[in-house]
Design a protein around this motif. Structure first.
Motif, mmCIF file in Angstrom:
data_model
loop_
_atom_site.group_PDB
_atom_site.id
_atom_site.type_symbol
_atom_site.label_atom_id
_atom_site.label_comp_id
_atom_site.label_asym_id
_atom_site.label_seq_id
_atom_site.Cartn_x
_atom_site.Cartn_y
_atom_site.Cartn_z
ATOM 1 N N TRP A 156 -3.978 3.732 -0.959
ATOM 2 C CA TRP A 156 -4.155 2.726 -2.019
ATOM 3 C C TRP A 156 -3.537 1.420 -1.537
ATOM 4 O O TRP A 156 -2.483 1.423 -0.882
ATOM 5 N N GLN A 157 -4.198 0.306 -1.837
ATOM 6 C CA GLN A 157 -3.636 -0.980 -1.449
ATOM 7 C C GLN A 157 -3.933 -2.045 -2.504
ATOM 8 O O GLN A 157 -4.928 -1.965 -3.229
ATOM 9 N N ARG A 158 -3.044 -3.019 -2.553
ATOM 10 C CA ARG A 158 -3.186 -4.151 -3.472
ATOM 11 C C ARG A 158 -3.015 -5.431 -2.662
ATOM 12 O O ARG A 158 -2.047 -5.603 -1.933
ATOM 13 N N TRP B 43 -5.440 9.863 1.846
ATOM 14 C CA TRP B 43 -5.716 8.909 0.758
ATOM 15 C C TRP B 43 -4.839 7.684 0.959
ATOM 16 O O TRP B 43 -3.697 7.781 1.408
ATOM 17 N N SER C 136 0.835 -1.196 0.000
ATOM 18 C CA SER C 136 0.000 0.000 0.000
ATOM 19 C C SER C 136 0.864 1.237 0.000
ATOM 20 O O SER C 136 2.041 1.213 0.374
ATOM 21 N N GLU D 53 -7.459 -4.490 -5.954
ATOM 22 C CA GLU D 53 -6.888 -3.183 -5.658
ATOM 23 C C GLU D 53 -8.016 -2.225 -5.282
ATOM 24 O O GLU D 53 -9.147 -2.361 -5.761
ATOM 25 N N ASP D 54 -7.694 -1.262 -4.424
ATOM 26 C CA ASP D 54 -8.703 -0.288 -4.052
ATOM 27 C C ASP D 54 -8.032 0.964 -3.505
ATOM 28 O O ASP D 54 -6.847 0.948 -3.154
ATOM 29 N N ALA D 55 -8.793 2.039 -3.431
ATOM 30 C CA ALA D 55 -8.323 3.299 -2.862
ATOM 31 C C ALA D 55 -9.317 3.762 -1.806
ATOM 32 O O ALA D 55 -10.528 3.559 -1.945
#
Length: 584
Positions: free
Chosen positions: A311-313, A309, A289, A338-340
């Motif tokens: 982000w992670q995978r 903010w 992330s 994946e998402d934010a």
């Protein structure tokens, strides 16, 4: 605020603790003798905690290092409770080096009496008094921490071990009177940081082993024998936090400062299970992330604005586990998501030192756990098509300080909405499966108050009213109350100080709540009030000399003897007593 256990992130000094298999942590299996306090984050998980989204967080804060000395605590209580903790600390005169060591142990019989409702809570005529069996346990642990400062750099290293052995009683009707469980956890952490806090590196890891001894095959569908699981967790996070005056970016900007927090983290988790001599394939999960946050502090306006903010995978790559032992395994499945997660917070001091108005809005994601995605041999069928839960939360409130902060009042209105909510549904006679069933909502009000009393005493209380509802498309459940979430919760505590005496009284009220999604009246947990009483006596000197502080505390817990239990088949004890001696 109506969130599920998997949506609340558990942290240890800011580092994630939740394990990948279930997505949660068993609080009873954590070494709480290390912990001094807990920070609670409601409605969102701060971005600087890295790739851990959810509806809230609990950050456990480990004990600090005393300048020099020790802290010894011995305690006993009902149901064979007996234990103690010893902490020894030392700090160099200049404060550049310090060391802390803690050892602790505890054992308990847990042979308490309870009311067996025979799962007919609406019919008291068939209630029977029984004694809980095979619920004993004993635990011990050790923890060492060292701090070192050299110039502008500060370092910290700690390591610990925790082990618990105990019975595995099982739920009523499916008791396992001969099964026992061993749980042991070894962990370590290294932190390097600049003294000004502008750069920090954390590296941590742990090893957790759990063994179920089930000689008669009383647990699940597995054959008699031992079931062993072993998991490893490795985590690293780098955070930078430069600070600058707003005037640096233009003289036209108002007086203030800007603090930027940038960071990235990576986490690897490995899990393997053995049934006797048979080994399951190793399960792996990798999370990476990146996160960023701003703190804009406008001095003249007394306004703080903080956007963030993350982000992670997430990647899993292993075969689904057969729900029942005799079923064959399926081919490995690669699962990547994946998402934010953005958020925004604002705090405005409308009246200096008196009134503060604040608000937050956030969008987050809760990734499915291993069990939900890939199942578990023992009755859980995996669902590789699961989507992450989408969590939207907001709150707005105000804080009022009176008498120079001696009295404080806070009120907040909050909302929580989860889309693609994950629940388990029975899909055969012996198995269940997780599904995305739709939307849940919650709207509520929180009111908290705190005040100091003459002589050093205090009082505090809070009230939470909420309306958690199923807002999915299934007409059988749409509009129904979510189970296990009382609409009204009230807590109050009064602890005056009379010289060396410190009495206290505390009470908690929970309104009635349903135990099932369909809201059947016969399966409704009644309202209950739990009250505790305590008294402590503290003096300087006495046992050991003038530099010693000694405290004796006696408590009566749940004096009303209320033993209503929410989850069917898992009874709770009623009234209990505790006595402790603290010497530092």
């Amino acid at each position: 605020r109506g969130s599920s256990p998997a949506q609340v992130r558990l942290l240890d000094d800011g580092l994630p603790l939740d394990e990948a298999q279930t997505g949660t942590n068993d609080l009873s299996l954590l070494p709480f003798e290390r912990i001094a306090a807990a920070d609670i984050y409601r409605g969102l998980v701060p971005a600087e905690f890295g790739g851990v989204g959810g509806a809230g967080a609990v950050d456990l804060i480990t004990r600090g290092i005393p300048a020099r000395g020790y802290d010894l605590r011995l305690f006993t209580g009902s149901f064979g409770d007996l234990g103690g903790r010893l902490t020894v600390g030392s700090t160099a005169a200049a404060g550049h080096r310090s060391l802390l060591a803690t050892v602790h142990g505890r054992r308990i019989d847990n042979r308490y009496w309870f009311t067996d409702h025979n799962q007919t809570f609406h019919d008291p005529t068939d209630d029977v008094r029984r004694q809980r069996e095979n619920a004993h346990w004993q635990e011990w642990g050790a923890f060492v921490r060292g701090d070192l400062a050299v110039g502008s750099l500060a370092g910290m290293v700690n390591a610990g071990h925790f082990r618990r052995d105990g019975g595995r009683p099982g739920p009523l009707g499916y008791t396992s009177e001969h099964a026992t469980v061993r749980h042991q956890r070894t962990d370590a952490r290294l932190r390097l940081a600049r003294a000004d806090g502008k750069l920090a590196l954390d590296v941590a890891g742990d090893r957790v082993e759990q063994i179920l001894y089930d000689p008669l095959g009383e647990v699940g569908f597995d054959p008699p024998g031992d079931t062993r699981s072993l998991s490893h967790d490795l985590y690293a996070r780098l955070v930078a936090g430069p600070v600058a005056d707003l005037a640096t970016f233009g003289s036209w900007l108002p007086d203030g400062s800007i603090r930027l927090r940038l960071g990235a983290d990576a986490r690897g988790q490995w899990y393997r299970q053995w049934f006797g001599d048979d080994s399951e394939p190793e399960r792996r999960r990798t999370v990476v992330s990146a996160f960023a946050g701003l703190a804009l502090d406008f001095y003249r306006l007394r306004l703080l604005v903080a956007p963030a903010w993350r982000w992670q995978r997430v990647e899993d790559n292993f075969p689904p586990v057969p729900a029942l032992p005799w079923l064959p395994e399926l081919p490995a499945v690669r699962h990547v998501q994946e998402d934010a997660s953005p958020s925004l917070a604002a705090v405005w001091e409308t009246l200096p030192g008196r009134i503060i108005v604040e608000g937050r809005i956030a969008r987050s994601v809760r990734q499915p756990t291993w069990i939900e995605l890939f199942g578990y041999r023992g009755g859980v069928d995996g669902n590789r098509e699961l989507a992450p839960e989408r969590i939207n939360s907001w709150d707005v409130g105000a804080r009022v300080k009176l008498a120079g902060g001696a009295w404080q009042l806070r009120a907040a209105l909050f909302g929580l909405q989860t889309d693609a909510t994950i629940i388990f549904v029975q899909n055969s006679q012996r198995t269940s499966k997780a599904f995305n069933f739709g939307r849940t909502t919650n709207l509520g009000v929180e009111i908290e108050a705190f005040g100091r009393l003459p002589g050093g005493g205090q009082w505090l209380g809070n009230v939470t009213w909420q309306d958690p509802r199923d807002a999915g498309l299934d007409p059988a459940y749409h509009g129904k109350e979510l189970p296990f979430l009382p609409r009204l919760q009230v807590f109050a505590r009064l602890s005056p100080a009379w010289g060396r005496w410190r009495p206290f009284v505390a009470a908690t009220y929970l309104s009635a709540n349903y135990r099932d999604r369909y809201n059947q009246p016969i399966d409704r947990a009644p309202a209950r009030t739990v009250a505790n009483l305590g008294l402590s006596y503290q003096w300087i000197g006495g046992l050991g000399g003038r530099r010693r502080e000694t405290t004796v505390t006696a408590e009566a817990v749940n004096i009303t003897g209320n033993d209503v239990y929410d989850v069917e088949g898992f009874p709770l004890p009623g009234r209990s007593y505790r006595l402790s001696l603290s010497w530092r």
